[in-house]
Design a protein around this motif. Sequence first.
Motif, PDB file in Angstrom:
ATOM      1  N   GLY A  75      29.359  44.967  19.321  1.00  0.00           N
ATOM      2  CA  GLY A  75      29.332  44.370  20.649  1.00  0.00           C
ATOM      3  C   GLY A  75      28.259  43.334  20.832  1.00  0.00           C
ATOM      4  N   TYR A 163      43.831  44.844  21.914  1.00  0.00           N
ATOM      5  CA  TYR A 163      42.377  44.958  22.106  1.00  0.00           C
ATOM      6  C   TYR A 163      41.932  46.362  21.722  1.00  0.00           C
ATOM      7  CZ  TYR A 163      37.767  45.334  24.086  1.00  0.00           C
ATOM      8  OH  TYR A 163      36.425  45.550  24.233  1.00  0.00           O
ATOM      9  N   THR A 200      39.128  38.227  21.269  1.00  0.00           N
ATOM     10  CA  THR A 200      37.939  38.998  21.646  1.00  0.00           C
ATOM     11  C   THR A 200      36.793  38.009  21.759  1.00  0.00           C
ATOM     12  OG1 THR A 200      38.748  40.945  20.449  1.00  0.00           O
ATOM     13  CG2 THR A 200      36.414  40.904  21.033  1.00  0.00           C
ATOM     14  N   GLY A 204      32.495  43.804  23.744  1.00  0.00           N
ATOM     15  CA  GLY A 204      32.906  45.039  24.408  1.00  0.00           C
ATOM     16  C   GLY A 204      33.798  44.868  25.608  1.00  0.00           C
ATOM     17  N   LYS A 205      34.426  43.698  25.759  1.00  0.00           N
ATOM     18  CA  LYS A 205      35.258  43.457  26.946  1.00  0.00           C
ATOM     19  C   LYS A 205      36.588  42.826  26.541  1.00  0.00           C
ATOM     20  CE  LYS A 205      31.447  42.810  30.237  1.00  0.00           C
ATOM     21  NZ  LYS A 205      30.330  43.013  29.307  1.00  0.00           N
ATOM     22  N   ASP A 206      37.643  43.259  27.215  1.00  0.00           N
ATOM     23  CA  ASP A 206      38.948  42.636  27.082  1.00  0.00           C
ATOM     24  C   ASP A 206      39.048  41.577  28.179  1.00  0.00           C
ATOM     25  OD1 ASP A 206      41.584  41.913  26.888  1.00  0.00           O
ATOM     26  OD2 ASP A 206      42.377  43.792  27.668  1.00  0.00           O
ATOM     27  N   PRO A 282      40.979  49.842  30.737  1.00  0.00           N
ATOM     28  CA  PRO A 282      39.720  49.979  31.482  1.00  0.00           C
ATOM     29  C   PRO A 282      38.719  48.866  31.202  1.00  0.00           C
ATOM     30  CG  PRO A 282      40.410  52.097  30.567  1.00  0.00           C
ATOM     31  CD  PRO A 282      41.326  51.065  29.993  1.00  0.00           C
ATOM     32  N   GLN A 283      38.729  48.328  29.965  1.00  0.00           N
ATOM     33  CA  GLN A 283      37.759  47.286  29.617  1.00  0.00           C
ATOM     34  C   GLN A 283      38.171  45.898  30.062  1.00  0.00           C
ATOM     35  OE1 GLN A 283      39.277  49.373  27.494  1.00  0.00           O
ATOM     36  NE2 GLN A 283      37.836  50.321  26.056  1.00  0.00           N
ATOM     37  N   SER A 284      39.338  45.767  30.705  1.00  0.00           N
ATOM     38  CA  SER A 284      39.844  44.444  31.062  1.00  0.00           C
ATOM     39  C   SER A 284      39.079  43.841  32.231  1.00  0.00           C
ATOM     40  CB  SER A 284      41.335  44.524  31.422  1.00  0.00           C
ATOM     41  OG  SER A 284      41.800  43.273  31.874  1.00  0.00           O
ATOM     42  N   LEU A 285      38.554  42.650  32.008  1.00  0.00           N
ATOM     43  CA  LEU A 285      37.865  41.944  33.093  1.00  0.00           C
ATOM     44  C   LEU A 285      38.839  41.541  34.195  1.00  0.00           C
ATOM     45  CD1 LEU A 285      35.508  39.587  31.040  1.00  0.00           C
ATOM     46  CD2 LEU A 285      34.888  41.702  32.224  1.00  0.00           C
ATOM     47  N   ARG A 288      39.256  44.004  37.325  1.00  0.00           N
ATOM     48  CA  ARG A 288      38.064  44.408  38.066  1.00  0.00           C
ATOM     49  C   ARG A 288      38.173  44.246  39.579  1.00  0.00           C
ATOM     50  NH1 ARG A 288      33.741  44.631  34.304  1.00  0.00           N
ATOM     51  NH2 ARG A 288      34.656  45.641  32.478  1.00  0.00           N
TER      52      ARG A 288
END
Length: 412
Positions: A75, A163, A200, A204-206, A282-285, A288
Amino acid sequence: MSLTGTPFLYTLIALCVAAVALPLVLWSRVRGPRVVRAAARLLMVLFAQGTAVALVFTMVNNSNQLYDNWGDLLGTSNHVQEAADLGASGTGGIALEKLPKVRQAFKQAKGPGMRADGGVLVTQLKGRVSGVHAEVHVWLPPQYDDPAYRNRRFPVVEVLPGYPGSSKAWYGTMDAPEQLAPLMRGGQITPFIIVSPRTTLLPGKDTGCANIAGQVNADSWLSIDVPKMVMDNFRAQAAPNGWAVAGYSAGAHCATKLAVAHPDRYRAAVSMSGYNDPAAVPQSLAGRSPALRAANNPYVILKDSRVPPRVALYMSGQPKDGYEAAMALKRVAKAPTTVDVVFIPKSAGGHTMALWKPQVVPAFRWLTQVMGTPQQAGSAPGTTPLAPSSAGSRHAELASGTASPADAARRP
């Protein structure tokens, strides 16, 4: 030492062998107080377990091409140089046609599948619009260097991994060139240029393939910077009619979203086990906030569109893994939007590369139908006409799917 390199894999294998041999040789020879002996033996056990876990992880990572390098895994890899507010169009008011040509240097890519059927090229692209700086892989079809095709331009398919995922996955684990090249040579599938950019972009983020001011302009990277670079450096057809986008899992969501949001940039999209709501990851920006979720949800985009986009969608999925999302899009789609849904039974396997790999050929057959026959796309006279292939194992047949659950039930 490279995370995906052979030296690292062999080093782990050697350490695993040593970890097994160590307690066999030293277990009864440890001297000192009981606490010291217990600590030494515990360390040997932990060393054996740690090396075994590391070896299994590395083999799984190499097989599925989840992480390209240590930066992706830990990350620490950031490919966003700037993320200006580019507005609804994603251009920031820039007149794209006035931008100077992008001239790139390419080299032979390294790694599993990178030398298959002509080899894969790689370049480091600095996105002038998006502010993203990252690698882009390009595979050219067998006909590209044939003198008979020197004046032909080729359609392009931009392929996206899930991802986490590597931009090499479609060439390596998915074996797209090895599967498609013989069919392209035989005239059964259009000779497409296959382009795979890094998705990517933040540690640590999609990104959800979204433009988010101040964080990332992933949409503009994929739909503006990468296509412009490809069209400036290769004999690629112009957008939108010459361009399609395909993906699996999170890449499937992105493919669908990019196509319905930008019918001026893409003619078709292929989605394998995709979803509509970006908050599914859950990691998708893009998941949010309600506004971001709506702006990047292809179902909402289609449902609220005043002018239905002229795009064709190929969507495959299993129950509770892409099928319901595909049917939801089919229900709200209006001409000229078309949605072809392929039902895949549970018996074909789960949400893995083993499920998606056999779908490559059927998906590219569909793209050939939508974007032109091989002859229209630039094949030489006398090539074999488009026809279904009889090749493939039982698993491949299952993963290719059927038109509906009822059809699947009737299959022997």
